[in-house]
Design a protein around this motif. Structure first.
Motif: not given
Length: 72
Positions: A32-33, A35-37, A39-40
């Motif tokens: 999850e972390g 994917a967030f990094v 995507a951002t």
């Protein structure tokens, strides 16, 4: 628009986030972390690439909860 003035900064932030994501993937961070990094970072790079074309952004809400976003 402020993004016109900051597009190089936003591009550097996007590249930095992608580098952090690669290092995190090598050190097996959770999904999850990462994917967030990633995507951002991608969003930052895309904003930097199209910032010169953005003139106006309008958001319209309609019945049924549908939101229309128009870029001009």
């Amino acid at each position: 628009m402020i993004l016109h003035r900051l597009h190089w900064f936003v591009a550097f932030v996007g590249v930095g986030l992608l580098i952090v994501g690669v290092v995190g993937a090598a050190q097996s961070w959770n999904g999850e972390g990462l994917a967030f990094v990633f995507a951002t970072g991608v969003v930052c790079l895309l904003l930097a690439l199209v910032a010169h074309r953005l003139r106006d952004v309008s958001v319209e809400h309609s019945k049924g909860g549908v939101t229309k976003i128009r870029f001009a």
